[in-house]
Design a protein around this motif. Sequence first.
Motif, mmCIF file in Angstrom:
data_model
loop_
_atom_site.group_PDB
_atom_site.id
_atom_site.type_symbol
_atom_site.label_atom_id
_atom_site.label_comp_id
_atom_site.label_asym_id
_atom_site.label_seq_id
_atom_site.Cartn_x
_atom_site.Cartn_y
_atom_site.Cartn_z
ATOM 1 N N GLU A 222 -15.558 22.190 -76.694
ATOM 2 C CA GLU A 222 -14.725 22.048 -77.891
ATOM 3 C C GLU A 222 -13.778 23.240 -78.084
ATOM 4 O OE1 GLU A 222 -16.117 22.254 -82.331
ATOM 5 O OE2 GLU A 222 -16.415 20.196 -81.602
ATOM 6 N N LEU A 223 -14.295 24.454 -77.952
ATOM 7 C CA LEU A 223 -13.455 25.633 -78.162
ATOM 8 C C LEU A 223 -12.381 25.743 -77.083
ATOM 9 C CD1 LEU A 223 -12.729 28.194 -79.652
ATOM 10 C CD2 LEU A 223 -14.552 29.377 -78.394
ATOM 11 N N SER A 224 -12.731 25.456 -75.840
ATOM 12 C CA SER A 224 -11.740 25.528 -74.762
ATOM 13 C C SER A 224 -10.584 24.567 -75.006
ATOM 14 C CB SER A 224 -12.403 25.230 -73.414
ATOM 15 O OG SER A 224 -13.341 26.238 -73.080
ATOM 16 N N LEU A 225 -10.886 23.368 -75.468
ATOM 17 C CA LEU A 225 -9.830 22.402 -75.768
ATOM 18 C C LEU A 225 -8.989 22.873 -76.954
ATOM 19 C CD1 LEU A 225 -11.833 19.077 -75.310
ATOM 20 C CD2 LEU A 225 -10.055 19.991 -73.795
ATOM 21 N N GLY A 251 -22.097 12.976 -63.556
ATOM 22 C CA GLY A 251 -21.846 11.827 -62.697
ATOM 23 C C GLY A 251 -20.633 12.016 -61.811
ATOM 24 N N GLY A 252 -20.384 13.263 -61.404
ATOM 25 C CA GLY A 252 -19.238 13.565 -60.557
ATOM 26 C C GLY A 252 -17.911 13.636 -61.292
ATOM 27 N N HIS A 253 -17.929 13.522 -62.625
ATOM 28 C CA HIS A 253 -16.688 13.450 -63.409
ATOM 29 C C HIS A 253 -16.502 14.692 -64.260
ATOM 30 C CE1 HIS A 253 -13.388 11.787 -65.677
ATOM 31 N NE2 HIS A 253 -14.061 11.884 -66.819
ATOM 32 N N ASP A 254 -15.296 15.239 -64.236
ATOM 33 C CA ASP A 254 -14.921 16.392 -65.053
ATOM 34 C C ASP A 254 -14.153 15.888 -66.275
ATOM 35 O OD1 ASP A 254 -13.833 18.655 -66.205
ATOM 36 O OD2 ASP A 254 -13.131 19.541 -64.337
ATOM 37 N N ALA A 255 -14.877 15.624 -67.356
ATOM 38 C CA ALA A 255 -14.248 15.095 -68.567
ATOM 39 C C ALA A 255 -13.350 16.136 -69.228
ATOM 40 C CB ALA A 255 -15.317 14.621 -69.555
ATOM 41 N N PHE A 256 -13.684 17.418 -69.075
ATOM 42 C CA PHE A 256 -12.857 18.448 -69.683
ATOM 43 C C PHE A 256 -11.459 18.447 -69.084
ATOM 44 C CE2 PHE A 256 -10.927 22.623 -69.305
ATOM 45 C CZ PHE A 256 -10.750 22.934 -70.638
ATOM 46 N N GLN A 257 -11.368 18.354 -67.773
ATOM 47 C CA GLN A 257 -10.041 18.370 -67.137
ATOM 48 C C GLN A 257 -9.177 17.230 -67.671
ATOM 49 O OE1 GLN A 257 -7.782 18.275 -62.782
ATOM 50 N NE2 GLN A 257 -10.014 18.118 -62.851
ATOM 51 N N HIS A 258 -9.749 16.057 -67.779
ATOM 52 C CA HIS A 258 -8.994 14.902 -68.284
ATOM 53 C C HIS A 258 -8.517 15.171 -69.712
ATOM 54 C CE1 HIS A 258 -7.874 10.693 -68.852
ATOM 55 N NE2 HIS A 258 -8.520 10.747 -70.006
ATOM 56 N N ALA A 259 -9.406 15.677 -70.573
ATOM 57 C CA ALA A 259 -9.046 15.923 -71.974
ATOM 58 C C ALA A 259 -8.018 17.035 -72.099
ATOM 59 C CB ALA A 259 -10.299 16.263 -72.772
ATOM 60 N N ALA A 260 -8.158 18.085 -71.297
ATOM 61 C CA ALA A 260 -7.221 19.206 -71.385
ATOM 62 C C ALA A 260 -5.832 18.822 -70.907
ATOM 63 C CB ALA A 260 -7.756 20.387 -70.565
ATOM 64 N N ARG A 261 -5.754 18.055 -69.831
ATOM 65 C CA ARG A 261 -4.440 17.615 -69.340
ATOM 66 C C ARG A 261 -3.759 16.688 -70.342
ATOM 67 N NH1 ARG A 261 -3.007 18.333 -63.946
ATOM 68 N NH2 ARG A 261 -4.586 19.298 -62.596
#
Length: 310
Positions: A222-225, A251-261
Amino acid sequence: MDDMDQALLALGRALQDGFYHFTTPTPATHAVVNARPGNAWAKTVADVFGWSRPFRPGVLPDAMLALAQAAGAVVRAGDSWRATVRFSSLDGLLLAHSAYPTTEANAVFFGPDTYRFAGAIQALPVSTVRRAIDIGAGAGPGALLLARAYPDAEVFAADINPAALRLTRINAALAGVTVHAVQSDLLSNVPGQFGLIVSNPPYLVDPDERAYRHGGGPLGAELSLAIVRAAWERLAPSGTLLLYTGVAIVGGHDAFQHAARAIVPPGAVVTYRELDPDVFGEELTLGAYVTADRIAAVAMTVRKAESSHA
């Protein structure tokens, strides 16, 4: 600086004059090394101010102990003492931060993440900066590196923790650089735009919600976003954001990268890479991470596409 600050600065200079050096490991490594036979008590200056081992009279030179007492950097327990700060080495710098173990709510972090963060800053392809800031500066390593790399820039260190800002000011004086330490939630108390924004925020889920460790949200992101959002609004034309953080891979997925982009508008130049695929593996046994494959350390840079500089 008050008298205690001046004494802590003098203690840091005494350590520098004595060629003190200490590289701070992970808390898990720190615990293992301190638990080994013969390591219960400090025998050297590095044992006192690096390994945070209790020490008896005679381990520190009398003048150094006097400075530590004047700085409030040691506490007494019976016939022994224990340091309340550590001093860590970073690329020619010496920085004071919290002693091990960092259990207090206002503890000031320094560790392996700091070294990776420093490397990411030093690898930035940014040649000229007029204003720069480190969000969540802690003991100030990012801000100090910025001030050293861009000596003509106005450099800020922002943190919500007054203890961190105190150490940042002392560490900047010890390094001989100018840094403006400002108490601020993200960029709320620092006006204007910046040509370079860097941040190494807390990114774990901490049940005690200690400020130096807890990133918020279900997986600590949350803070990083929030930093990506705030930084994008305050980047000057052609400005760059460097975010060093940790992300849970599920599960092999980086949800943070998707949200940050998704926060960054089209036209920005974004790079994203894993610096270490597996950090804080011990957290995977805890509730927040029981479905995670791993926690990765990542560096994300965002650059506005305009041509002028801040």
